[in-house]
Structure formats: structure tokens, C-alpha cells
Write an enzyme that holds these catalytic residues in place. Structure first.
Site, PDB file in Angstrom:
ATOM      1  CG  ASP A  17     -66.266-107.508 -12.695  1.00  0.00           C
ATOM      2  OD1 ASP A  17     -66.244-106.312 -12.648  1.00  0.00           O
ATOM      3  OD2 ASP A  17     -65.386-107.714 -11.196  1.00  0.00           O
ATOM      4  CG  HIS A  61     -57.168-106.416  -9.779  1.00  0.00           C
ATOM      5  ND1 HIS A  61     -57.666-105.423  -8.880  1.00  0.00           N
ATOM      6  CD2 HIS A  61     -57.271-107.220  -9.466  1.00  0.00           C
ATOM      7  CE1 HIS A  61     -58.642-105.904  -8.748  1.00  0.00           C
ATOM      8  NE2 HIS A  61     -58.486-107.316  -8.778  1.00  0.00           N
ATOM      9  CG  HIS A  65     -54.773-105.762  -6.072  1.00  0.00           C
ATOM     10  ND1 HIS A  65     -56.069-106.106  -6.103  1.00  0.00           N
ATOM     11  CD2 HIS A  65     -55.401-104.244  -6.301  1.00  0.00           C
ATOM     12  CE1 HIS A  65     -56.889-105.142  -5.430  1.00  0.00           C
ATOM     13  NE2 HIS A  65     -56.210-103.986  -5.879  1.00  0.00           N
ATOM     14  CE  LYS A 103     -65.761-104.698 -10.037  1.00  0.00           C
ATOM     15  NZ  LYS A 103     -64.900-105.736  -9.916  1.00  0.00           N
ATOM     16  CB  CYS A 142     -67.132-109.099  -8.750  1.00  0.00           C
ATOM     17  SG  CYS A 142     -65.708-108.458  -7.850  1.00  0.00           S
TER      18      CYS A 142
HETATM   19 ZN   LIG Z   1     -59.636-108.666  -8.598  1.00  0.00          ZN
END
Ligand SMILES: [Zn+2]
Length: 243
Positions: A17, A61, A65, A103, A142
């Protein structure tokens, strides 16, 4: 002292990320989030030199979300699909053949881990990958979830700590300890916790180059060897340029 890592043919580099919204100026910025970029770029160079795969995950997202505050979640809206904030940092030098893992696309739940319902674990096993060199954002969210899932899936894990930043810096020690208890090897932690050099991105990249020297012991595994710079010294004394 920083530990050294020898890249092996069954390794892959995982970059979690490294997106605009997690960097200064983004929607959910981490302090110095962008300073991981030059450090990770050095690891990408090493990965390419050694011919191992580069995997990059991204939060991606839908606009409403469930993790967003407006929907009752924890976070401000971030990494909304196809927005500038969701793009990888523009200076991140992802190779063209990087494997991208998306994701957080489900409406009904969040996915912190790059392994959570993405099929990534099975895919990497099919490729023969046994160990992951993990970098990225955010260390306590994450990256943490991805490291713990990787260990549960029986991958060996090396966390390259100076190539991460935390959302909550106060959680760095407990996060590192949790990962170590789960069997992850942690390198360069002192650069994140105790060393001022990480405050200068260029300096950080340079010291990562010097301290975390990676040795390519098996040049036959390096498809890209001839194409890239050969100036990185190997721990076994070769200068990396047999040609
Ligand atoms: Zn997120």
C-alpha cells in the site's frame, strides 16, 4: 548493527500500500510515509538484479466503503478507486511486471492484509515462493496484518523496518514484537526507532544500500542481471559484475 539479507531465488519482495493517500498530502497521511519510497526503490533494484518477483498491494475502496467514517468505520475516506489518492506514489519505481494485488474492494468488510481473501498466498506458493521481504504502509495496520497472515500461511518473512512507517508511531515496538513472536525476522529496526538518518530520504536510501547489503550468490537466477547496474557489492566479496 543492521542485519544483512541474502536474496534467495525463492524470495519475493512484497510492497504494501505505498499509495498517495497514505503519504503527506493524502487523505490518511502517515508521518514521513513518502520516505519509504527511496528505500523501497533500492530493494526493487536488488529484487530485479536477483530476478525475484515484486508484488505490490493496494487499498482500492468503493466510494462508500464500510471502513470510512461516514459509513460508521474508523478511517477518513481514502484510496477510493480510480482517484489520485489511490494511485501508487509517483516516485515508486514498480517494474512493469510487478504483480498487483487489489484489496478492500468489498462493500461489506475491510481487508487490511494483502492475503485476506485475495488468493495471494496460493498464487505465491504455486510460483514456488517461500519467503517474503516485506515493506510498505502502514506498519501497525496493513503491513502488520499482511506479515501475520504470511506467517499463518507458512511463508518465511523478513520485515524491512526502515522501509515502513506506522500510522501510530507509539505502536511500533509492540507491533515489531508481535511480528517477531509470530516468527518474522525483523531487520533495520534501529533505523526507524533510534536512528536520525531516516529523517532524510536520500540519506536513508543510501544507508540502506550500505548497511543491508544484499548478496546475489546465484547469478544464474538473475534474468535481469545484464540489464541493470552492477555496482552493488555482494557480501561474499564479489563486486556483482561478472561481465
Ligand atoms: Zn483502507
Amino acid at each position: 548493527m543492521s542485519k544483512k539479507v541474502t536474496i534467495q531465488p525463492e524470495d519475493a519482495l512484497l510492497i504494501v500500500d505505498v499509495q498517495n493517500d497514505f503519504c503527506p498530502g493524502g487523505a490518511l497521511p502517515l508521518d514521513e510515509g513518502d520516505e519509504v519510497v527511496p528505500v523501497i526503490n533500492q530493494w526493487i533494484k536488488r529484487a530485479r538484479k536477483c530476478g525475484i518477483s515484486v508484488v505490490a498491494s493496494r487499498d482500492w475502496h468503493p466510494g462508500e466503503h464500510i471502513s470510512f467514517k461516514d459509513q460508521g468505520g474508523l478511517w477518513p475516506a481514502h484510496c477510493v478507486q480510480d482517484t489520485e489518492g489511490a494511485r501508487f506514489h509517483s516516485k515508486l519505481q514498480l517494474p512493469e511486471d510487478a504483480i498487483i494485488v487489489t484489496k478492500g474492494v468489498r462493500f461489506d468488510q475491510d481487508q487490511y492484509s494483502a492475503f485476506d481473501q485475495t488468493g495471494l498466498g496460493g498464487f505465491l506458493k504455486k510460483m514456488g515462493i517461500k519467503r517474503l521481504l516485506v515493506t510498505g504502509l502502514a506498519l501497525d495496520i496493513c503491513v502488520r496484518a499482511s506479515v501475520l497472515d504470511a506467517r499463518r500461511a507458512d511463508f518465511e518473512v523478513v520485515l524491512i523496518t526502515d522501509a515502513t512507517r506506522a500510522e501510530d508511531a507509539g505502536k511500533i515496538p509492540e507491533t515489531i514484537e508481535e511480528m517477531q513472536l509470530a516468527g518474522a525476522e525483523v531487520i533495520n529496526v534501529e533505523k526507524l526507532l533510534y536512528d536520525d538518518t531516516h529523517r532524510g530520504a536520500a540519506e536513508s536510501a543510501e544507508s540502506a544500500e550500505n548497511d543491508a547489503a544484499v548478496c546475489l550468490k546465484a547469478p544464474e537466477f538473475a534474468e535481469h542481471y545484464r540489464l541493470l547496474d552492477h555496482d552493488h557489492p555482494c557480501a561474499d566479496g564479489r563486486n556483482g559484475d561478472p561481465y
